[in-house]
Design an enzyme around this catalytic site. Sequence first.
Site, PDB file in Angstrom:
ATOM      1  N   GLY A  43       0.422 -11.234  -2.119  1.00  0.00           N
ATOM      2  CA  GLY A  43       1.191 -11.265  -0.870  1.00  0.00           C
ATOM      3  C   GLY A  43       0.666 -12.218   0.186  1.00  0.00           C
ATOM      4  CG  ASP A  99       0.590  -8.926   2.226  1.00  0.00           C
ATOM      5  OD1 ASP A  99      -0.309  -8.078   2.377  1.00  0.00           O
ATOM      6  OD2 ASP A  99       1.412  -8.867   1.289  1.00  0.00           O
ATOM      7  CG  ASP A 102       2.449   0.387   4.882  1.00  0.00           C
ATOM      8  OD1 ASP A 102       3.194   0.480   5.860  1.00  0.00           O
ATOM      9  OD2 ASP A 102       2.638   1.031   3.834  1.00  0.00           O
ATOM     10  CG  PHE A 151       9.894  -2.489   2.015  1.00  0.00           C
ATOM     11  CD1 PHE A 151       8.708  -1.813   1.777  1.00  0.00           C
ATOM     12  CD2 PHE A 151      10.185  -3.607   1.247  1.00  0.00           C
ATOM     13  CE1 PHE A 151       7.824  -2.235   0.787  1.00  0.00           C
ATOM     14  CE2 PHE A 151       9.314  -4.033   0.244  1.00  0.00           C
ATOM     15  CZ  PHE A 151       8.144  -3.345   0.021  1.00  0.00           C
TER      16      PHE A 151
HETATM   17  P1  IMP Z   1      -1.580  -0.164   2.509  1.00  0.00           P
HETATM   18  O1  IMP Z   1      -2.689   0.120   1.568  1.00  0.00           O
HETATM   19  O2  IMP Z   1      -0.645   1.009   2.619  1.00  0.00           O
HETATM   20  O3  IMP Z   1      -2.034  -0.646   3.867  1.00  0.00           O
HETATM   21  O4  IMP Z   1      -0.674  -1.254   1.834  1.00  0.00           O
HETATM   22  C1  IMP Z   1      -0.905  -2.597   1.932  1.00  0.00           C
HETATM   23  C2  IMP Z   1      -0.133  -3.330   0.873  1.00  0.00           C
HETATM   24  O5  IMP Z   1       1.140  -2.726   0.647  1.00  0.00           O
HETATM   25  C3  IMP Z   1       0.158  -4.728   1.335  1.00  0.00           C
HETATM   26  O6  IMP Z   1      -0.824  -5.619   0.898  1.00  0.00           O
HETATM   27  C4  IMP Z   1       1.484  -5.009   0.696  1.00  0.00           C
HETATM   28  O7  IMP Z   1       1.295  -5.550  -0.578  1.00  0.00           O
HETATM   29  C5  IMP Z   1       2.152  -3.675   0.537  1.00  0.00           C
HETATM   30  N1  IMP Z   1       3.150  -3.440   1.602  1.00  0.00           N
HETATM   31  C6  IMP Z   1       3.083  -2.579   2.633  1.00  0.00           C
HETATM   32  N2  IMP Z   1       4.161  -2.644   3.411  1.00  0.00           N
HETATM   33  C7  IMP Z   1       4.949  -3.588   2.863  1.00  0.00           C
HETATM   34  C8  IMP Z   1       6.235  -4.143   3.234  1.00  0.00           C
HETATM   35  O8  IMP Z   1       6.878  -3.790   4.231  1.00  0.00           O
HETATM   36  N3  IMP Z   1       6.710  -5.109   2.400  1.00  0.00           N
HETATM   37  C9  IMP Z   1       6.048  -5.561   1.306  1.00  0.00           C
HETATM   38  N4  IMP Z   1       4.847  -5.079   0.939  1.00  0.00           N
HETATM   39  C10 IMP Z   1       4.311  -4.102   1.707  1.00  0.00           C
HETATM   40 MG    MG Z   2       0.911  -6.647  -1.921  1.00  0.00          MG
END
Ligand code: IMP
Ligand code: MG
Length: 179
Positions: A43, A99, A102, A151
């Site tokens: 990403g 990228d 979340d 998303f």
């Molecule tokens: P986390 O571990 O929940 O913080 O997720 C982080 C990863 O989830 C990022 O590196 C993205 O690959 C994916 N991700 C989270 N939100 C989105 C989104 O809105 N679109 C696309 N990928 C996302």
């Molecule tokens: Mg990702």
Amino acid sequence: MREDIQEILFDEKTLAARVAQLGSEITRDYQGKNLLLVCILKGSLVFMADLMRHIQIPASIDFMSVSSYGSGVNSSGEVKIIKDLDRPVQGADLLIVEDILDSGQTLFHLCRMLRRRGPASLRIAVLLDKPERRQVEIRPDYTGFEVPDRFLVGYGLDYDEKYRNLPFVGILKPEVYTR
Ligand code: IMP
Ligand code: MG
């Protein structure tokens, strides 16, 4: 592809301007340091490529691939290393380039793991931050934009490995991932 996008949040010009600012901040903050940019695949590829060209001090780059998501939109809270860094990071000033932040699970576990390898310092640069979604205590040191809990795809971000090549960041129509 474009017909699956509900709304464009950040167009090419907006992204380019903000990424250039982040590059200047990093240039200023890392004077005299041993900067190693760690791109989290896939990403962050586009963000990394643009950001590094706005960093005007010597910097090395490396790549890592971790997974917590599979092809869906929900985080499992697990981080698995798919591809590790090529070289040791002792003494390096690591800047993780990601990228989107979340739930924070991916970066939380990744940072813990990388800190054990003894870098001189460890910081985080994210293009996008969804603060409402945070499940763990983690704060990026550099943030491009805060975004709502929707998303998002484009500029490297995917849904099911698609849309990464869109030049802007947009909200994916929910019917695309609920159908
Ligand atoms: P986390 O571990 O929940 O913080 O997720 C982080 C990863 O989830 C990022 O590196 C993205 O690959 C994916 N991700 C989270 N939100 C989105 C989104 O809105 N679109 C696309 N990928 C996302
Ligand atoms: Mg990702």
